[in-house]
Write an enzyme that holds these catalytic residues in place. Structure first.
Site, PDB file in Angstrom:
ATOM      1  N   TYR A 176       0.825  -1.212   0.000  1.00 32.44           N
ATOM      2  CA  TYR A 176       0.000   0.000   0.000  1.00 32.44           C
ATOM      3  C   TYR A 176       0.855   1.257   0.000  1.00 32.44           C
ATOM      4  O   TYR A 176       2.062   1.225   0.290  1.00 32.44           O
ATOM      5  CB  TYR A 176      -0.916   0.022   1.220  1.00 32.44           C
ATOM      6  CG  TYR A 176      -0.171   0.198   2.527  1.00 32.44           C
ATOM      7  CD1 TYR A 176       0.027   1.455   3.078  1.00 32.44           C
ATOM      8  CD2 TYR A 176       0.353  -0.904   3.218  1.00 32.44           C
ATOM      9  CE1 TYR A 176       0.727   1.624   4.269  1.00 32.44           C
ATOM     10  CE2 TYR A 176       1.041  -0.754   4.407  1.00 32.44           C
ATOM     11  CZ  TYR A 176       1.223   0.522   4.916  1.00 32.44           C
ATOM     12  OH  TYR A 176       1.928   0.679   6.086  1.00 32.44           O
ATOM     13  N   PHE A 186       2.888   9.476   3.721  1.00 31.46           N
ATOM     14  CA  PHE A 186       3.203   9.339   5.143  1.00 31.46           C
ATOM     15  C   PHE A 186       3.500   7.904   5.543  1.00 31.46           C
ATOM     16  O   PHE A 186       4.029   7.653   6.626  1.00 31.46           O
ATOM     17  CB  PHE A 186       2.066   9.903   6.005  1.00 31.46           C
ATOM     18  CG  PHE A 186       0.729   9.254   5.787  1.00 31.46           C
ATOM     19  CD1 PHE A 186       0.403   8.062   6.409  1.00 31.46           C
ATOM     20  CD2 PHE A 186      -0.210   9.842   4.956  1.00 31.46           C
ATOM     21  CE1 PHE A 186      -0.824   7.462   6.220  1.00 31.46           C
ATOM     22  CE2 PHE A 186      -1.448   9.255   4.753  1.00 31.46           C
ATOM     23  CZ  PHE A 186      -1.754   8.054   5.384  1.00 31.46           C
ATOM     24  N   ASP A 187       3.167   6.946   4.678  1.00 32.41           N
ATOM     25  CA  ASP A 187       3.441   5.547   5.007  1.00 32.41           C
ATOM     26  C   ASP A 187       3.271   4.718   3.747  1.00 32.41           C
ATOM     27  O   ASP A 187       2.437   5.034   2.886  1.00 32.41           O
ATOM     28  CB  ASP A 187       2.483   5.051   6.095  1.00 32.41           C
ATOM     29  CG  ASP A 187       2.913   3.715   6.682  1.00 32.41           C
ATOM     30  OD1 ASP A 187       4.075   3.315   6.446  1.00 32.41           O
ATOM     31  OD2 ASP A 187       2.091   3.071   7.356  1.00 32.41           O
ATOM     32  N   ILE A 204      -7.487   1.601  11.270  1.00 36.91           N
ATOM     33  CA  ILE A 204      -8.495   2.668  11.264  1.00 36.91           C
ATOM     34  C   ILE A 204      -9.771   2.186  10.562  1.00 36.91           C
ATOM     35  O   ILE A 204      -9.735   1.300   9.708  1.00 36.91           O
ATOM     36  CB  ILE A 204      -7.955   3.945  10.596  1.00 36.91           C
ATOM     37  CG1 ILE A 204      -7.499   3.661   9.164  1.00 36.91           C
ATOM     38  CG2 ILE A 204      -6.832   4.543  11.423  1.00 36.91           C
ATOM     39  CD1 ILE A 204      -7.059   4.905   8.406  1.00 36.91           C
ATOM     40  N   TYR A 230      -7.949   9.364  11.563  1.00 35.41           N
ATOM     41  CA  TYR A 230      -7.369   9.706  12.863  1.00 35.41           C
ATOM     42  C   TYR A 230      -8.075  10.875  13.539  1.00 35.41           C
ATOM     43  O   TYR A 230      -7.646  11.331  14.608  1.00 35.41           O
ATOM     44  CB  TYR A 230      -5.875  10.006  12.705  1.00 35.41           C
ATOM     45  CG  TYR A 230      -5.089   8.777  12.307  1.00 35.41           C
ATOM     46  CD1 TYR A 230      -4.742   7.814  13.248  1.00 35.41           C
ATOM     47  CD2 TYR A 230      -4.721   8.559  10.984  1.00 35.41           C
ATOM     48  CE1 TYR A 230      -4.032   6.676  12.893  1.00 35.41           C
ATOM     49  CE2 TYR A 230      -4.015   7.425  10.609  1.00 35.41           C
ATOM     50  CZ  TYR A 230      -3.682   6.492  11.569  1.00 35.41           C
ATOM     51  OH  TYR A 230      -2.989   5.364  11.205  1.00 35.41           O
ATOM     52  N   PHE A 246      -5.397   6.118   0.127  1.00 34.59           N
ATOM     53  CA  PHE A 246      -4.616   4.882   0.091  1.00 34.59           C
ATOM     54  C   PHE A 246      -4.784   4.169  -1.243  1.00 34.59           C
ATOM     55  O   PHE A 246      -5.894   4.084  -1.775  1.00 34.59           O
ATOM     56  CB  PHE A 246      -5.051   3.923   1.210  1.00 34.59           C
ATOM     57  CG  PHE A 246      -4.557   4.302   2.575  1.00 34.59           C
ATOM     58  CD1 PHE A 246      -3.298   3.914   3.017  1.00 34.59           C
ATOM     59  CD2 PHE A 246      -5.351   5.053   3.431  1.00 34.59           C
ATOM     60  CE1 PHE A 246      -2.843   4.260   4.278  1.00 34.59           C
ATOM     61  CE2 PHE A 246      -4.915   5.403   4.690  1.00 34.59           C
ATOM     62  CZ  PHE A 246      -3.654   5.003   5.121  1.00 34.59           C
TER      63      PHE A 246
END
Length: 261
Positions: A176, A186-187, A204, A230, A246
């Site tokens: 992902y 961010f990830d 989440i 979040y 995502f």
């Protein structure tokens, strides 16, 4: 006679070792006495300029960490240095009520002022990010192939995969990339790495809901509102009330019983 000669040789050897050991002990004692005799002067304990510079730099990093952690935003460094210098130069006992009269602003009001300042910053970010989110989703749903759930999650299936879709209690293996609306990543777990796995009920809400919509081997785009992400807390570089995007490849699904085994 041979035995006696051997005993004599051993005795001489032990004596030599003992002498050597005694010599080393004497040398060590002499060195210790010399250290004691050498008097340490106060000036020898003063830090070098290099060490002072290092400590000063680390103090700056420590304070910077505090500013960043609590999200003070832009700081007027001129006033920052002025406040530090004035406090270091202040005279008297800090517990004396008259001590605070030396400063332009009473330090006793610090907590109250900080809370108001940080509270306003948080509210500002909430309004700005909420406006961005509403505008984004309003336009994003118009894209070809875009769908929306009753919770506000928007998604687009790039590849449906097979009929094996994960349930909330299952474990998934995925590649992902997670990014913000401005494109900041961010990830991620890229395709050239081993997929990461986790139970679907431990992420989440936007992930938990969205990944149940695609089959094993499939690919899906998730557009997650902050209410399913979040929220007001944010996380790391993810600001409060941030929309998350995502791109996910569902590599494998393991049913709960199999995953536990």
């Amino acid at each position: 006679m041979k035995t006696n000669k051997l005993l004599v040789i051993i005795a001489l050897g032990l004596a030599a070792v003992a002498c050597s050991s005694n010599a080393r002990t004497a040398d060590a004692q002499s060195a210790a006495d010399a250290d004691v005799a050498k008097k340490v002067e106060a000036k020898d304990l003063l830090p070098s300029k290099a060490l002072t510079d290092t400590v000063s730099y680390l103090l700056g990093i420590n304070f910077g960490s505090f500013v960043k952690q609590y999200d003070f935003g832009e700081i007027n460094f001129t006033q920052l240095v002025k406040g530090m210098k004035e406090f270091l130069q202040a005279e008297g006992n800090q517990n004396d009520p008259a001590f605070v009269e030396q400063f332009r602003i009473n330090p006793d009001l610090m907590t109250e002022i900080f809370n108001e300042y940080l509270g306003n910053r948080a509210k500002y970010k909430e309004l700005v990010n909420t406006e961005k989110e509403e505008a984004f989703f309003k336009e994003n749903i118009k894209k070809e192939g875009m769908l929306e759930t009753v919770t506000g999650l928007q998604y687009r299936i790039a590849d449906p995969g097979n009929d094996k879709k994960p349930a909330l209690s299952d474990t998934v293996w995925v590649h992902y990339k997670g990014s913000l609306l401005d494109g900041t990543v961010f990830d991620e777990c890229p395709a050239d790495q081993d997929p990461i796995n986790f139970p679907l009920n431990r992420v989440i809400r936007g992930w938990s809901e969205g990944m149940q919509l695609v089959g094993e081997g499939g690919k899906i785009e998730l557009y997650i509102p902050s209410s399913l992400g979040y929220g007001a807390q944010g996380a790391g570089m993810i600001e409060p009330f941030s929309t998350l995007v995502f791109e996910v490849e569902l590599v494998k699904v393991a049913k709960a019983a199999v995953a536990e085994e």
